[in-house]
Write an enzyme that holds these catalytic residues in place. Sequence first.
Site, PDB file in Angstrom:
ATOM      1  N   SER A 430       0.822  -1.209   0.000  1.00  0.00           N
ATOM      2  CA  SER A 430       0.000   0.000   0.000  1.00  0.00           C
ATOM      3  C   SER A 430       0.855   1.256   0.000  1.00  0.00           C
ATOM      4  O   SER A 430       0.328   2.355  -0.141  1.00  0.00           O
ATOM      5  CB  SER A 430      -0.961   0.008   1.191  1.00  0.00           C
ATOM      6  OG  SER A 430      -0.293  -0.354   2.348  1.00  0.00           O
ATOM      7  N   HIS A 451      -2.717  -2.801  -6.392  1.00  0.00           N
ATOM      8  CA  HIS A 451      -3.108  -2.417  -5.041  1.00  0.00           C
ATOM      9  C   HIS A 451      -4.621  -2.486  -4.829  1.00  0.00           C
ATOM     10  O   HIS A 451      -5.364  -1.627  -5.295  1.00  0.00           O
ATOM     11  CB  HIS A 451      -2.588  -0.990  -4.767  1.00  0.00           C
ATOM     12  CG  HIS A 451      -2.914  -0.482  -3.397  1.00  0.00           C
ATOM     13  ND1 HIS A 451      -3.089   0.852  -3.123  1.00  0.00           N
ATOM     14  CD2 HIS A 451      -3.108  -1.126  -2.226  1.00  0.00           C
ATOM     15  CE1 HIS A 451      -3.382   1.004  -1.841  1.00  0.00           C
ATOM     16  NE2 HIS A 451      -3.399  -0.184  -1.275  1.00  0.00           N
TER      17      HIS A 451
HETATM   18  P1  NAD Z   1      -1.309  -9.406   7.326  1.00  0.00           P
HETATM   19  O1  NAD Z   1      -0.369  -9.147   8.444  1.00  0.00           O
HETATM   20  O2  NAD Z   1      -2.744  -9.645   7.640  1.00  0.00           O
HETATM   21  O3  NAD Z   1      -0.793 -10.658   6.483  1.00  0.00           O
HETATM   22  C1  NAD Z   1       0.514 -10.824   6.084  1.00  0.00           C
HETATM   23  C2  NAD Z   1       0.751 -12.310   5.860  1.00  0.00           C
HETATM   24  O4  NAD Z   1       2.005 -12.476   5.226  1.00  0.00           O
HETATM   25  C3  NAD Z   1       0.803 -13.110   7.159  1.00  0.00           C
HETATM   26  O5  NAD Z   1      -0.077 -14.216   7.058  1.00  0.00           O
HETATM   27  C4  NAD Z   1       2.250 -13.580   7.238  1.00  0.00           C
HETATM   28  O6  NAD Z   1       2.387 -14.842   7.857  1.00  0.00           O
HETATM   29  C5  NAD Z   1       2.594 -13.637   5.776  1.00  0.00           C
HETATM   30  N1  NAD Z   1       4.032 -13.633   5.474  1.00  0.00           N
HETATM   31  C6  NAD Z   1       4.995 -12.901   6.070  1.00  0.00           C
HETATM   32  N2  NAD Z   1       6.197 -13.193   5.473  1.00  0.00           N
HETATM   33  C7  NAD Z   1       5.939 -14.085   4.492  1.00  0.00           C
HETATM   34  C8  NAD Z   1       6.747 -14.751   3.524  1.00  0.00           C
HETATM   35  N3  NAD Z   1       8.037 -14.540   3.463  1.00  0.00           N
HETATM   36  N4  NAD Z   1       6.149 -15.608   2.672  1.00  0.00           N
HETATM   37  C9  NAD Z   1       4.825 -15.825   2.721  1.00  0.00           C
HETATM   38  N5  NAD Z   1       4.009 -15.216   3.613  1.00  0.00           N
HETATM   39  C10 NAD Z   1       4.567 -14.375   4.490  1.00  0.00           C
HETATM   40  O7  NAD Z   1      -1.128  -8.191   6.322  1.00  0.00           O
HETATM   41  P2  NAD Z   1      -2.222  -7.545   5.341  1.00  0.00           P
HETATM   42  O8  NAD Z   1      -3.007  -6.514   6.067  1.00  0.00           O
HETATM   43  O9  NAD Z   1      -2.923  -8.643   4.647  1.00  0.00           O
HETATM   44  O10 NAD Z   1      -1.273  -6.758   4.331  1.00  0.00           O
HETATM   45  C11 NAD Z   1      -0.567  -7.417   3.328  1.00  0.00           C
HETATM   46  C12 NAD Z   1      -0.071  -6.421   2.319  1.00  0.00           C
HETATM   47  O11 NAD Z   1      -1.184  -5.732   1.750  1.00  0.00           O
HETATM   48  C13 NAD Z   1       0.828  -5.330   2.875  1.00  0.00           C
HETATM   49  O12 NAD Z   1       1.789  -4.999   1.923  1.00  0.00           O
HETATM   50  C14 NAD Z   1      -0.129  -4.161   3.101  1.00  0.00           C
HETATM   51  O13 NAD Z   1       0.537  -2.916   3.054  1.00  0.00           O
HETATM   52  C15 NAD Z   1      -1.031  -4.317   1.923  1.00  0.00           C
HETATM   53  N6  NAD Z   1      -2.366  -3.718   2.094  1.00  0.00           N
HETATM   54  C16 NAD Z   1      -3.002  -3.815   3.274  1.00  0.00           C
HETATM   55  C17 NAD Z   1      -4.274  -3.244   3.406  1.00  0.00           C
HETATM   56  C18 NAD Z   1      -5.021  -3.343   4.700  1.00  0.00           C
HETATM   57  O14 NAD Z   1      -5.991  -2.606   4.898  1.00  0.00           O
HETATM   58  N7  NAD Z   1      -4.645  -4.257   5.589  1.00  0.00           N
HETATM   59  C19 NAD Z   1      -4.861  -2.589   2.316  1.00  0.00           C
HETATM   60  C20 NAD Z   1      -4.182  -2.534   1.109  1.00  0.00           C
HETATM   61  C21 NAD Z   1      -2.919  -3.104   1.007  1.00  0.00           C
END
Ligand code: NAD
Length: 716
Positions: A430, A451
């Site tokens: 993000s 995104h």
């Molecule tokens: P989250 O913490 O819910 O999930 C992240 C997952 O990645 C976890 O299950 C973790 O175990 C896994 N992980 C970590 N290292 C890893 C690896 N090396 N290989 C495989 N899996 C691995 O995070 P999220 O909120 O789902 O966010 C994920 C991405 O999406 C981030 O880049 C975030 O900036 C982006 N994003 C988040 C949102 C939001 O509102 N949460 C919105 C848009 C974009």
Amino acid sequence: MAAWTLLTTSEGVATLQFDSADEKINKLTPKNMTELAACIAEIRNNADIRVLLIKSGKPNMFIAGADIAEIRNITSAAQGEQKARDGQHVFASLEALQIPTIAVIDGPALGGGLELALACRYRLVSDNTKTQLGLPEVSLGILPGFGGTQRLPRLVGVSASLDLILTGKMIDGRKAEMIGLADACYSSAFLNEKADLIAKDVAAGHPFVNRKLQGKCLETLSEKTPMGRFILFKLAKKQLMAKTKGRYPAPLLALDVVRDTYRQTAHDGYLVEAEAFGQLVITPEAKTLIQLFYTREDLKKYPGPAPKKAEKPIQSTAVVGAGLMGGGISWLLAHTGYTVRMKDISWEAILKGYESVKNIQKKLISRQKVTTHEADMATIRISGILDYSGFAKTDLVIEAIVENMALKKSVFSELETVVSPTALLATNTSSLSITEMASDLKHPERFAGFHFFSPVHQMPLVEVIRGEKTSDHTVARLVELAIKLKKTPIVVKDGPGFLVNRILIPYVNEAVRLLAEGVPLPKIDALMEDFGMPLGPLSLADEVGLDIGYKVAKILEEGFGDRMQVSGLFEYLHQYPAMLGKKTRKGFYLYEDKKKRPNPDLAGTIQSYQAESGLKPATILDEDIVARMVLLMVNEAARCLEEGTVEKPAYLDMAMLMGTGFPVYRGGVCRYADAIGIDVVVETLHRYSDIYGARFEPARLLLEMNREYTPFYDYT
Ligand code: NAD
């Protein structure tokens, strides 16, 4: 070439077939309507015709509606009223034919298309998923003007008709049969044969009677009495006001038209309908909504060179990271029909990913958006894994692991060694730089940002982020994929916060500054909700999570310097790890028993912050509170356009409507600025920059526009 073709048989059955030449869809243009009127006159004068079928010459299509370009070009209420009267006359002549008329609907029958079908004696529909019936005019800021507000309530009753007319909702063939809008629903494969048999039967003198309704209107008991109707209309108005806060004139006027004409003669009803159509079609709301329609259509076309036809289509996909976003993205891909490898680092995490998928499906099943069978089939397409087995066969990998540049870069380095040379690689980051993330890749041209916004199943926007080395081809394929996933893609240039977050964060940051200056928290949120935002900025920050908001705000500060400096109070609050917003039940608000109330600890925190920073509480006018937050968005939007972050104001506005819930009736940040006047925007920004500092200095583009008297949009 004529759009309507009249074919007659010796058995007295005539078929009037509609096929707009050189168009993908059938639409009712003035020329097509004139031709239709001539065909109806011919049918009236042909005594051999004993029954008329109206069909479409295009597969999976009936009539998608009136030509919106025609509606857009109307410049006065009188002209609008006359256009409606012209359409009403044509359909009235269809209704007045002495022979039975049957509309055969296998595809969309929307707006004017449904109004034409309503003027027929019978409507036969298919169970094709493409068959959608509805009057979506209110979504364009107008109302059905070709008799829809008159014929629909008389056919299906007031309640069922208001449900369609006031919302613009579309229903499928089965539902249309259930509410009495269609006389019968058949399998798409047999619809034409069935219609021909029914026509012959009717031509032989046997009236066709709906199997379920036996020709009855589904008027509810209460609708039959004046008192019942009075209560029903009052209730409908109350619900409409609660939903729209009176900001959209079209559904309100449509409701008045149905209420005032329901028991009048059809002739009087048509006059009232046409007059209301004329009134609405020239309102700023209609102009804005029609322009948004065009932007949506525009965005469905691929930017740059479209993927080559011969290329292997995306079939097999993988998602790395099964968290909140990874689970949602896996569901979306599987729901659309792709197979998905869902990879994470532990089985617990994979299980959470499956739980996210199940939770989304549960919601959709309860809202009857998917069937249990469809949900099960989608789940089967997802396979959870801890390694990269099967990745050699995937056509696309979307990464959604934690927001950490080093980790993401190492994941992509690994991915490059396991995926095929043609696979696309995308990140859901993000805030992190796409160009930097691709810097160690051997093939950065096939890498881009993709995104999604949270929650993935609800938010319609996807930013497709082009890094410095991303190829046009990669962008075009991701745009194509986003459209297949039924999302709206906006292509943006790489840069801190990309587009939506870059414009939204300064707004939230300003809300926190206002809080620090002593403006009460509920007031800040209430004023922005009055402006039309679905949630006030401080409620929004709690929803997103104060830690996540802070992280993105910091990236913007690093990228843009003083102009985006994180507000002192936000920095101060960042010291409290238990105050992360809704997820810790404590942020700007307290969340207890599904209720929220302002966090009582906040007052003390703000006082300590004021004492430490020497900030004195100030009295700020409501209009300044709103303008400070909104004009920062306008200013940043102008900078994004200046730097080419996004191609044009209309795309930027669509991104803000879809990504932040910016009020639709205002048309977006740029359109709002045009509405209040660029001179007013610039003058106010100058005034604020004198008081509050450089963050309000007007963007170069705004200064230029002000000098040259040009708005963001071309209104000619
Ligand atoms: P989250 O913490 O819910 O999930 C992240 C997952 O990645 C976890 O299950 C973790 O175990 C896994 N992980 C970590 N290292 C890893 C690896 N090396 N290989 C495989 N899996 C691995 O995070 P999220 O909120 O789902 O966010 C994920 C991405 O999406 C981030 O880049 C975030 O900036 C982006 N994003 C988040 C949102 C939001 O509102 N949460 C919105 C848009 C974009």
